[in-house]
Design an enzyme around this catalytic site. Structure first.
Site, PDB file in Angstrom:
ATOM      1  N   ARG A 324       0.343  -1.491  -0.227  1.00 20.07           N
ATOM      2  CA  ARG A 324       0.047  -0.392   0.019  1.00 20.07           C
ATOM      3  C   ARG A 324       1.296   1.445   0.169  1.00 20.07           C
ATOM      4  O   ARG A 324       0.793   2.074  -0.713  1.00 20.07           O
ATOM      5  CB  ARG A 324      -0.932   0.329   1.204  1.00 20.07           C
ATOM      6  N   GLU A 727     -10.043   5.573   6.575  1.00 14.75           N
ATOM      7  CA  GLU A 727      -8.735   6.037   7.025  1.00 14.75           C
ATOM      8  C   GLU A 727      -8.147   7.227   6.129  1.00 14.75           C
ATOM      9  O   GLU A 727      -7.728   8.047   6.321  1.00 14.75           O
ATOM     10  CB  GLU A 727      -7.732   4.526   5.883  1.00 14.75           C
TER      11      GLU A 727
END
Length: 773
Positions: A324, A727
């Protein structure tokens, strides 16, 4: 009633979804009446457990002497690796990650054994009396040293697009830099806890504070040497998770279940704050070495970034975290030639794990440092450099990992936040202030985000839900998502209530349980509402379709005439209550229960080539932050923050606003005050609120303006066209760090030499460098 615009431009009226409804447990939270695992009434004979932890960072474990502990009144026993009937295994992805150390201890806080006693304090004292025979070995604590030794827990990962070397060689300007970014402890209010209750025929019920009940179920079964169908994991709520309770709870639940199985008695295990901090993983700290080739406008022609990530002693979730990072190093910017490499460095510190943002923050702060540095080296406006690099028609829309940016809201979001934050006026005022004030400097910065939503591993992007309609019209809802304070339960309940057009209090929210919805994914990656909301929507819609057929038959009309509204089911000017229709359906032997399942479409990922479409869609946002910096002490204060966040058509705007505010402050904490510090022996010395500084109420910006982007439904077919929120806003806290850089740059110009977190010591160091010291 709220009105939102759907993706096909039709006006859709919603009665429950889209309303700002309070968190289902909000009142109980405030009153202290919400039950957590440690509030549960204990069954007679319940034992309490505590870990025996390694006091050294690296050593050969020759054994231990538990005789003194076992001699204590109330101690039930001590168990270690040799006592496990099944497998000594708790790895979330890879095998070989053990519950108990067997021969090597590889970080301070490594679990060696578990002690159980009649009460918690007795167990804790007994654990301290276990004498360990450890031959101390030299630890590796520095990630650069691990990199020099090529000591990694996993193979390195690489995203490559175009020809970086040629792009750098032909660029008018080549600028290089290095950024150190610290880790972060989750510091949830509720530390790790589990309560294991043995049942008949080897069955085990485990109440666990976990974001991943299925993983707890499977690992407890593996440790005990039984099938998964003999283990049920239940979660009503957590006192915070932030990723720290995704893979780590298996350690605590596994130990509690082992004690319960060995003794035949219930066992509760909860960690003191100190033990929680030294024994469980954190956000990965990184070092990023980068080199950028740019033109005279600051447009990036090529970018080479090498990341050194502190994995700790084991892989845990480091692999997907680095993935990520590599897929968020572009953030909002088109980079035609890219080489992003990530190394999972093995050190004798606790294995790092998931944390809100999951590697995304490390990639995004890196590219923002690149943009800011390029602008200051070329004496350009950082916002202008950002703008010329945005994904768009003039640059490109393909990410370095091969996903097209199809729903680009960058210009719209950034222009809007610059306008609402009065950038031009405040920029002039701050520049004037700094010209007249040599001690207290102020800084201003804007940053955008483009954050991908979905799990990196495609198979995890699925969810299940169970919906029952009872004969009085009340509804039971269970799904695979877990509630950690983020408001997932009320959002999914709103979805079900919206489908049936009943009041929200007619939907009963129940504990997450592996016995009701199996094989669930973790509540993580900001996918909780997307996955579980859609699974519940599909289950409720299937039941509604069957009930509609009954209603159409009852009223002798076509099915498309039937309308559900305000708790009643209408056919022209006739109606029955929702409960009455449920009774009619039951009388006709129509199924009023459904297990819904949802799998995210369109996504795919090749981990070998590091190419594909890993994300279903992107979430966009932007923030402007203003800070004051005391150049004599290094202290900083965020004076104002303006945030605009894209949430599609929100399921619950009140919950979403709370998530944005909390995420921003947590992100600000990561880049300003939360510092993890190990001594030369590898002992973590920041082990509680006296030594580890999280943001407090006084750290929240006095002027805090948070808005949701209006009338912008998700173009992808998510539940009611909403977007994830957990997030993405955390990354907006990086704007505070950029504003501190701006304040330091005002001293003598040039590029600030500031790492993260920007603690007073780090800021003072950067100020001294800027002053020529």
């Amino acid at each position: 009633m709220t009105i939102s615009r759907s993706a096909d431009a039709k006006i859709v009226q919603r009665s429950i979804v889209g309303k700002g409804i309070a968190h289902d447990s909000a009142a109980r939270h405030v009153a202290g009446e919400a039950n957590y695992i440690d509030d549960m009434p204990e069954l007679p004979g319940t034992l309490h457990a505590a870990f025996v932890l390694s006091p050294v960072a690296h050593g050969q474990l020759h054994g231990f002497d538990a005789s003194e502990a076992l001699a204590m009144d109330g101690v039930a026993g001590v168990w270690a690796a040799k006592d496990i009937p099944g497998h000594n295994e708790v790895g979330p992805i890879l095998h070989g990650e053990t519950l108990f150390a067997e021969d090597i201890v590889d970080h301070e806080g490594r679990v060696i054994a578990v002690v159980a006693a009649r009460d918690f304090e007795t167990a804790y004292r007994a654990a301290k009396k276990v004498k360990l025979d450890i031959e101390t070995l030299e630890p590796v604590l520095d990630i650069e040293e691990a990199h020099r030794r090529k000591s990694y827990v996993l193979p390195s990962q690489e995203v490559i697009e175009g020809d970086v070397e040629t792009a750098l060689a032909g660029a008018p300007h080549v600028i290089a830099g290095k950024l150190r970014m610290g880790g972060q402890d989750h510091f949830y209010l509720e530390t790790h806890i589990a309560y294991a209750i043995p049942g008949e025929n080897g069955e085990m019920l485990v109440h666990s504070s976990t974001q991943h009940p299925t993983e707890v179920q499977h690992h407890v079964a593996g440790i005990l040497g039984i099938h998964a169908n003999a283990v049920e994991c239940q979660v009503r709520r957590m006192g915070g998770g932030f990723g720290g309770k995704e893979s780590q709870p298996t350690i605590i639940a596994g130990a509690a279940a082992l004690v319960a199985a060995k003794t035949g008695k219930p066992c509760k295990m909860r960690l003191k704050r100190r033990d929680d901090m030294i024994a469980t993983g954190k956000r990965h700290d990184y070092i990023a070495n980068w080199k950028a080739g740019v033109d005279n406008r600051g447009r990036i022609l090529g970018l080479d970034v090498e990341y050194l990530a502190r994995a700790g002693n084991l892989p845990d979730l480091t692999g997907p975290v680095i993935t990520r990072t590599l897929t968020h190093t572009d953030n909002s910017y088109f980079i035609p030639n890219a080489r992003f490499i990530g190394h999972a460095c093995k050190t004798n510190t606790v294995s790092n794990t998931a944390f809100r943002g999951f590697g995304g923050p490390q990639g995004i702060i890196t590219i923002e440092a690149v943009i800011d540095t390029v602008a200051r080296e070329l004496k350009l406006d950082p916002n202008a450099v950002r703008a010329v690099n945005y994904y768009g028609d003039e640059t490109g829309d393909m990410t370095p990992y091969g996903q097209q940016v199809e729903d680009n809201r960058l210009v719209e979001v950034t222009d809007a936040v610059l306008g609402s934050a009065e950038w031009e006026r405040r920029r002039a005022e701050i520049d004037a202030h700094n010209a007249a004030n040599p001690v207290i400097r102020r800084g201003l910065a804007m940053m955008p985000i483009k954050f991908g939503i979905s799990f990196n591993l495609t198979s995890l992007n699925q969810a299940g839900a169970l919906v029952h309609v009872y004969l009085d019209g009340s509804i039971f809802l269970n799904h695979g998502g877990t509630e950690m304070g983020q408001g997932l339960f009320v959002k999914v309940a709103q979805v079900v209530a919206e489908v049936f057009q009943v009041e929200l209090d007619m939907v009963r929210i129940s504990s997450t349980a592996t016995g009701k919805v199996p094989n669930t994914s973790a509540t993580a990656a900001s996918t909780g509402s997307d996955l579980n909301g859609m699974a519940a929507f599909k289950a409720a819609t299937a039941i509604k379709a069957r009930m509609t057929r009954v209603a159409a038959e009852h009223f002798d009309v076509e099915e498309d005439v039937i309308i559900y509204r305000e708790g009643r089911v209408h056919a022209d000017n006739r109606s029955v209550s929702f409960g009455e229709l449920a009774k009619m359906a039951w009388a006709k032997r129509i199924q009023l229960s459904e297990a819904g399942h949802y799998a995210t479409p369109k996504i795919h990922w090749d981990g070998k080539t590091m190419k594909g479409r890993p994300f279903f869609y992107f979430s966009y946002g932007a923030a402007v932050a203003e800070v004051a910096v005391d150049t004599l002490t290094g202290e900083t204060r965020c004076l104002r923050a303006d945030i605009l966040q894209d949430v599609g058509s929100p399921l619950n705007p009140a919950i979403d606003l709370g998530q944005i505010e909390g995420a921003f402050v947590q992100g600000m904490g990561w880049v300003t005050c939360e510092e993890l510090w190990w001594d030369k022996s590898g002992r973590l010395r920041t082990v509680g609120p006296s030594t580890y500084k999280i943001p407090g109420s006084r750290d929240v910006p006095p002027e805090f303006n948070v808005r949701i982007l209006d009338n912008m439904p998700n173009r992808e077919e998510t539940v009611f066209r909403s977007k994830a929120i957990g997030e993405p806003p955390l990354m907006l806290g990086i704007s505070v760090w950029l504003a501190i850089r701006d304040a330091i740059a005002s001293i003598h110009g040039g590029v600030p030499q500031l790492d993260s977190p920007a603690t007073p010591e780090e800021v003072l160091r950067a100020v001294r460098v800027a002053q020529g010291g």
